[in-house]
Motif scaffolding. Structure first.
Motif, mmCIF file in Angstrom:
data_model
loop_
_atom_site.group_PDB
_atom_site.id
_atom_site.type_symbol
_atom_site.label_atom_id
_atom_site.label_comp_id
_atom_site.label_asym_id
_atom_site.label_seq_id
_atom_site.Cartn_x
_atom_site.Cartn_y
_atom_site.Cartn_z
ATOM 1 N N GLN A 17 -15.734 10.863 -4.060
ATOM 2 C CA GLN A 17 -14.372 10.426 -3.937
ATOM 3 C C GLN A 17 -13.740 11.127 -2.290
ATOM 4 O O GLN A 17 -12.927 10.765 -1.584
ATOM 5 N N PHE A 20 -12.874 9.341 0.795
ATOM 6 C CA PHE A 20 -11.339 7.955 0.301
ATOM 7 C C PHE A 20 -10.217 8.781 1.121
ATOM 8 O O PHE A 20 -8.810 8.164 1.182
ATOM 9 N N VAL A 22 -7.643 8.726 3.717
ATOM 10 C CA VAL A 22 -7.375 8.044 4.970
ATOM 11 C C VAL A 22 -7.034 8.801 6.012
ATOM 12 O O VAL A 22 -5.653 9.941 5.295
ATOM 13 N N LYS A 30 -4.861 -1.532 8.097
ATOM 14 C CA LYS A 30 -4.727 -2.707 7.841
ATOM 15 C C LYS A 30 -3.706 -3.448 6.819
ATOM 16 O O LYS A 30 -3.958 -2.523 5.995
ATOM 17 N N ILE A 44 -1.213 -5.600 0.274
ATOM 18 C CA ILE A 44 -1.457 -3.976 0.302
ATOM 19 C C ILE A 44 -1.910 -3.979 1.413
ATOM 20 O O ILE A 44 -2.886 -4.344 2.409
ATOM 21 N N SER A 46 -3.859 -0.994 3.791
ATOM 22 C CA SER A 46 -5.069 -0.055 3.473
ATOM 23 C C SER A 46 -4.229 2.073 3.026
ATOM 24 O O SER A 46 -5.432 2.514 2.918
ATOM 25 N N ASN A 47 -3.291 1.927 4.087
ATOM 26 C CA ASN A 47 -3.074 3.659 3.814
ATOM 27 C C ASN A 47 -2.112 3.474 2.633
ATOM 28 O O ASN A 47 -2.034 4.949 3.074
ATOM 29 N N GLY A 48 -2.467 2.585 1.407
ATOM 30 C CA GLY A 48 -1.829 3.181 0.449
ATOM 31 C C GLY A 48 -0.187 3.182 0.232
ATOM 32 O O GLY A 48 0.093 4.086 -0.589
ATOM 33 N N ALA A 49 0.524 2.695 1.612
ATOM 34 C CA ALA A 49 1.665 2.543 1.111
ATOM 35 C C ALA A 49 2.134 1.282 0.400
ATOM 36 O O ALA A 49 1.744 0.559 -0.607
ATOM 37 N N TYR A 50 3.468 2.126 -0.039
ATOM 38 C CA TYR A 50 3.424 0.691 -1.188
ATOM 39 C C TYR A 50 4.362 -0.322 -0.379
ATOM 40 O O TYR A 50 5.631 -0.219 0.231
ATOM 41 N N MET A 129 -12.551 -7.285 8.138
ATOM 42 C CA MET A 129 -12.711 -7.194 6.428
ATOM 43 C C MET A 129 -13.738 -5.899 6.704
ATOM 44 O O MET A 129 -14.728 -5.963 6.738
ATOM 45 N N VAL A 130 -13.229 -4.743 6.381
ATOM 46 C CA VAL A 130 -14.082 -3.793 5.600
ATOM 47 C C VAL A 130 -14.676 -3.821 4.528
ATOM 48 O O VAL A 130 -14.567 -4.543 3.629
ATOM 49 N N ARG A 132 -18.184 -2.976 2.557
ATOM 50 C CA ARG A 132 -18.542 -2.040 1.344
ATOM 51 C C ARG A 132 -20.438 -1.716 1.953
ATOM 52 O O ARG A 132 -20.960 -1.872 0.915
ATOM 53 N N PHE B 291 -9.220 -0.272 0.800
ATOM 54 C CA PHE B 291 -8.706 0.349 1.082
ATOM 55 C C PHE B 291 -7.582 1.532 -0.079
ATOM 56 O O PHE B 291 -8.850 1.657 -1.519
ATOM 57 N N LYS B 292 -6.809 1.894 0.005
ATOM 58 C CA LYS B 292 -6.436 3.153 -1.038
ATOM 59 C C LYS B 292 -5.590 2.893 -1.772
ATOM 60 O O LYS B 292 -4.792 2.042 -0.877
ATOM 61 N N PRO B 293 -5.627 3.110 -3.001
ATOM 62 C CA PRO B 293 -4.340 2.678 -4.087
ATOM 63 C C PRO B 293 -2.934 3.296 -3.330
ATOM 64 O O PRO B 293 -2.874 4.299 -2.843
ATOM 65 N N SER B 294 -1.713 2.188 -3.845
ATOM 66 C CA SER B 294 -0.479 2.818 -3.816
ATOM 67 C C SER B 294 -0.380 3.576 -5.383
ATOM 68 O O SER B 294 -0.353 3.077 -6.260
#
Lengths: 280, 659
Positions: A17, A20, A22, A30, A44, A46-50, A129-130, A132, B291-294
């Motif tokens: 974990q 992850f 960020v 991105k 989507i 990358s930083n989890g924003a809506y 493109m990140v 894995r 990515f980080k999920p929302s």
């Protein structure tokens, strides 16, 4: 029953974990937009924003518009992927069966050919493109694969015992075939005496031989403590060489490797040299 | 065989009672704070007891387990039997989820691989594309429960599963510690991304014949022919999908009743938010690009699940693992508040901060001990959870946020009315729909305007009105039949006998007093009329907002409070034993703190919820009509609503400012 593609164990060992988190740094953030019929159907960040711009028109997606999206979501770059292309690749990936890792690798590889929008040089495009990536997979599926058997198993054994607690460990067996990860699962130690695992420092050979007879494939093993593994992961995240650390731990006697073959000894020696010259 | 079980039960009754009283409180037979999930197939059978002991030491009393379909078929080590035996030895209760669910950490989520190799067995969306699962454990096509091969093999799996349980219970002489959960399996996920909710469903070739047969049964004879027209197709398909899902559940229940009559069985709707159709690409792209999920997106899926009456299943191997601790805690708490139940893998539970675990346990205990239930006062009745008219449902949800729940219509065949979901806890034998709608706090039942009403539907709706509810049903539509002939006669009789109050607020409607309640018959023309295309209710000028306002007023439904910031979700709970006893939760899914201004229509008292260690003592109560509260980012503020007249103490000049 032994799962042959244990995605949970795969991630908990290779990508725990902590990785992850960020950063705030916008430089590597991105935004990926999914386009269908000249409309953005999903996005989507990358930083989890809506992502709140579903349904916007994508007809005139020029550089300025992409940059404005990037600013809005606090990212460095905006990438567009066609939904139909993505769906086609997803359909192709289903044929790979239960191997989620290979499915994602296939989709990841193919999407690089599809996305439009900002059109950087082809070399830079691959970096966008990140992937894995993991230093263990890169080594054993990459440069080292030429020297290894066509099919082999790689054991990653982590001693997770906390101070004052009874012995605990976590293991992942990666089965490589022709340079690709074919299976990934927690190995079955049921026929191995439990003391062997507890004394893994001295019993690495026995564990390795046991796995070779159990799974009828040559086996390589990496044994470390939890904090050592964490430090190696942290080093890799900072683009430092985690194998130098591993060599250091082996020399200290707190980590070990199986088998102690000529190839492995040469690799460790080369890492020592790299570590030595790296100081200058 | 049943007689033998009964004899066994009498001799083991003492043991059962002792087991029950020693280990469990009366109300918490199968309840506990976390629904801890254990994937028994990931552990060696020899380690089951040790692992379950470990969980028991952590205060786990009930352990949940999904039972992968293909694992049962190929389990040469008898893992399931050993697991159940081990649970009994360790004195834990077990909940077994018998239906395949997305997100279970097993190849293809347990669906046998051979079934997925034939296109004829695959589920297909409205536009003819195969429906895939994109989330972990792997990408695969969903099977169709219309396919004869799938259904046959599934039936064999259930029979084998039932036999395994029968053997174990016979051996142990007890089945009280086990509960079987029958969920809605893949029916929740039969939609490709981008399709609207009303296009939800499995449109595979295999369903066509069954659909035709269903229509013939549903609308027999010449009088039924008009209802098979194209205009009714969306409604009929949804009714058909609901019927198939219900039939599958009933057949599952029948198999277990036959094999295991003493084992408790419960029906539940379950969803894994990251696998839901609207989250499909999110889950995939998060894994693809690392990515980080929302968290907000995930939360939206939880809210939608709560509205549909579904419980949340969190998958340990999916994108949930990528959330930070704070986000995980928030999403788990939000799942509990919006849906009442959340299933979490034991590894995730162990990683949660201790403070959060305590807070969650305390809240769960309060909710259970005082029988709090979500204060959803409005039931939106449609043929399926996805078939609602979006204009109507959207408008109602906007006007009455957090109080709307979706319910599906009653079964299509008259004979089905004799087969009900039995409530083993209460022993009642009413349909789930009626039982749900009859709860005291459900004040308004609104029937979707594009419904075709049958006699059985009408009778049940009128009985609800009789009991004191307000029931709004669409009026018979002139151009098309939306009532079956017998139902039409019945409603016409009602309209002739009773004198209504006729009102037109943009939507014409009639209000009939019906014993203790009201029946509102509203004009559904604008919904059936294909020329009305606008989705913006107010712009279309149909007068829906006024009509709904009037309905809500008639049913005395109003928001608990007004909040100035749309980012705050307000969820209210009411105690089943005391309707004055209410809880309020303010949920902030944004990443920044929100200063929420609450405005109540009358003076109320706000106090913190009495938790464990406070001995139930009332905390300080702040009285007022409006309050300003700071809701932390990704946070939940919980409070108790009190009648200020019963207020124990009134604090003046407290820290919380009010107007």
């Amino acid at each position: 029953m032994e799962l042959k593609h244990d995605w949970k164990t795969f991630n908990s060992v290779l990508f725990p974990q902590d990785q992850f988190v960020v950063g705030v740094d916008r430089a590597h953030q991105k935004l990926v937009l999914l386009e269908e019929g000249q409309q953005i159907v999903d996005g989507i960040v990358s930083n989890g924003a809506y992502f709140s711009d579903v349904g916007i028109d994508s007809k005139e997606m020029n550089k300025d518009r992409l940059d404005s999206f990037a600013s809005k979501y606090g990212v460095d770059q905006t990438i567009i992927i066609g939904r139909k292309d993505l769906d086609q690749v997803i359909t192709d990936s289903v044929e790979l069966g239960n191997n989620y890792f290979q499915q994602l690798e296939l989709i990841r590889g193919k999407t690089q050919e599809f996305f439009s929008g900002k059109a950087p040089a082809s070399k830079k495009r691959a970096e966008l493109m990140v992937s894995r990536r993991h230093f263990v997979i890169e080594l054993f599926a990459g440069s080292l694969s030429k020297f290894l058997p066509r099919s082999f198993n790689l054991l990653i054994f982590i001693d997770t015992t906390g101070s004052g607690e009874p012995f605990q460990s976590q293991s992942l067996l990666l089965s490589f075939s022709q340079g690709r990860i074919d299976q990934f699962f927690e190995p079955d130690y049921s026929s191995l005496h439990e003391n062997r695992l507890e004394q893994w420092g001295q019993s690495g050979d026995i564990i390795g031989e046991y796995l070779e007879s159990r799974y009828i494939l040559p086996c390589y093993g990496l044994f470390f403590l939890q904090e050592q593994w964490n430090q190696m992961l942290a080093a890799a995240a900072k683009n430092q060489n985690p194998w130098t650390l591993f060599t250091k731990y082996c020399d200290e006697g707190s980590a070990s490797v199986y088998p102690q073959s000529t190839l492995i000894k040469s690799l460790l020696a080369s890492q020592r040299l790299l570590g030595y010259f790296g100081r200058f | 065989m049943d007689v033998d079980f009964k004899q066994f039960r009498s001799t083991t009754k003492q043991m059962t009672e002792s087991f029950a009283t020693d280990k469990l409180k009366d109300k918490e037979d199968f309840a506990q704070s976390f629904h801890v999930l254990l994937n028994y197939w990931e552990i060696k059978p020899a380690q089951y007891e040790a692992k379950l002991h470990e969980l028991a030491l952590k205060d786990v009393r009930v352990v949940c387990a999904f039972v992968p379909w293909s694992h049962v078929e190929t389990d040469i080590y008898h893992s399931l039997k050993k697991f159940i035996r081990a649970a009994y030895t360790v004195r834990l209760k077990v909940k077994l989820y018998v239906m395949p669910e997305l997100g279970v950490n097993y190849p293809n989520c347990g669906v046998p691989r051979e079934l997925l190799q034939s296109n004829a067995n695959l589920a297909v969306g409205r536009r003819g594309q195969v429906i895939y699962n994109y989330a972990a454990p792997n990408i695969f096509a969903l099977p169709s429960f219309f396919s004869p091969d799938v259904v046959k093999r599934f039936g064999n799996y259930l029979i084998k599963f039932g036999s395994i349980l029968a053997e174990v219970f016979h051996e142990l002489g007890n089945s009280d510690f086990c509960e079987i959960i029958v969920s809605n399996t893949f029916f929740n996920y039969y939609r490709n991304y981008g399709l609207k909710a009303h296009e939800h469903g499995d449109y595979s070739a295999a369903h066509v014949m069954s659909f035709r047969e269903f229509l013939d049964r549903e609308y027999p004879g010449g009088s039924g022919e008009p209802f098979k027209m194209q205009v009714y197709e969306p409604l009929n398909r949804h009714r058909f999908f609901s019927h198939v899902e219900k039939t599958l559940r009933e057949k599952t229940e029948m198999i277990f009743s036959r094999k295991n009559s003493q084992c408790a069985l419960r029906h539940m709707d379950l969803v894994n938010p990251e696998c839901s159709p609207d989250m499909g690409y999110q889950s995939l792209m998060v894994e693809l690009f690392d990515f980080k999920p929302s968290a907000q997106r995930f939360y939206d899926a939880i809210v939608a699940a709560g509205d549909r009456g579904e419980k949340i299943f969190i998958n340990g191997s999916g994108i949930f693992r990528r959330f930070s601790d704070q986000e995980k805690c928030f999403l788990i708490m939000a799942s509990l508040i919006h849906t009442g139940e959340v299933i979490i893998p034991h590894e995730e539970v162990e990683r949660l901060p201790v403070a959060f675990q305590k807070k969650f346990s305390d809240l769960s205990r309060v909710l259970k001990n005082q029988s709090y239930i979500p204060h959803r006062r409005l039931v939106y009745l449609s043929v399926s959870k996805f078939a609602m008219d979006q204009r109507c449902y959207g408008a109602l949800s906007k006007m009455a946020p957090g109080v709307v729940s979706i319910s599906t219509a009653i079964s299509s065949e008259a004979s089905d009315s004799a087969r009900h979901y039995s409530d083993t806890a209460t022993g009642s034998q009413t349909s789930e729909h009626t039982r749900e709608a009859m709860r005291f706090h459900k004040r308004l039942i609104f029937v979707d305007p594009k419904s075709v009403l049958r006699m059985i539907d009408l009778v049940q709706l009128l009985s609800l009105a009789q009991s004191g509810k307000v029931v709004a049903i669409p009026a018979p539509y002139g151009k098309l039949s939306n009532y079956l002939p017998d139902a039409l006669n019945h409603i016409d009789k009602l309209r002739k006998i009773k004198k209504p109050l006729k009102i037109n607020l943009g939507v014409a409607y009639e209000v009939y007093e019906y014993q203790l309640g009201f029946v509102v018959i509203y004009d559904s023309t604008s919904f059936w009329d294909a020329t009305v295309k606008s989705t913006d209710v107010e712009a279309a000028g149909t007068g829906l907002p006024l009509f709904f306002q009037a309905l809500l007023g008639l049913a005395e439904i109003r928001s608990v409070c007004q909040v100035n910031d749309p980012r705050i979700h307000v969820v209210s709970y009411v105690s089943e034993s005391d309707s004055q006893n209410r809880l309020l939760f303010l949920v902030n899914s944004a990443c920044e703190e929100v200063n929420a201004k609450l405005q109540f229509s009358e003076t109320v008292g706000l106090a913190s919820i009495p938790l464990q260690g406070t001995d139930g003592k009332a905390s300080e109560c702040i009285v007022g009509k409006s309050f300003e509260l700071a809701v932390p980012p990704l946070g939940v503020l919980s409070m108790q609503l009190r009648d200020p007249d019963l207020n124990l103490s009134r604090e003046e000049g407290t820290a919380l400012p009010w107007n």
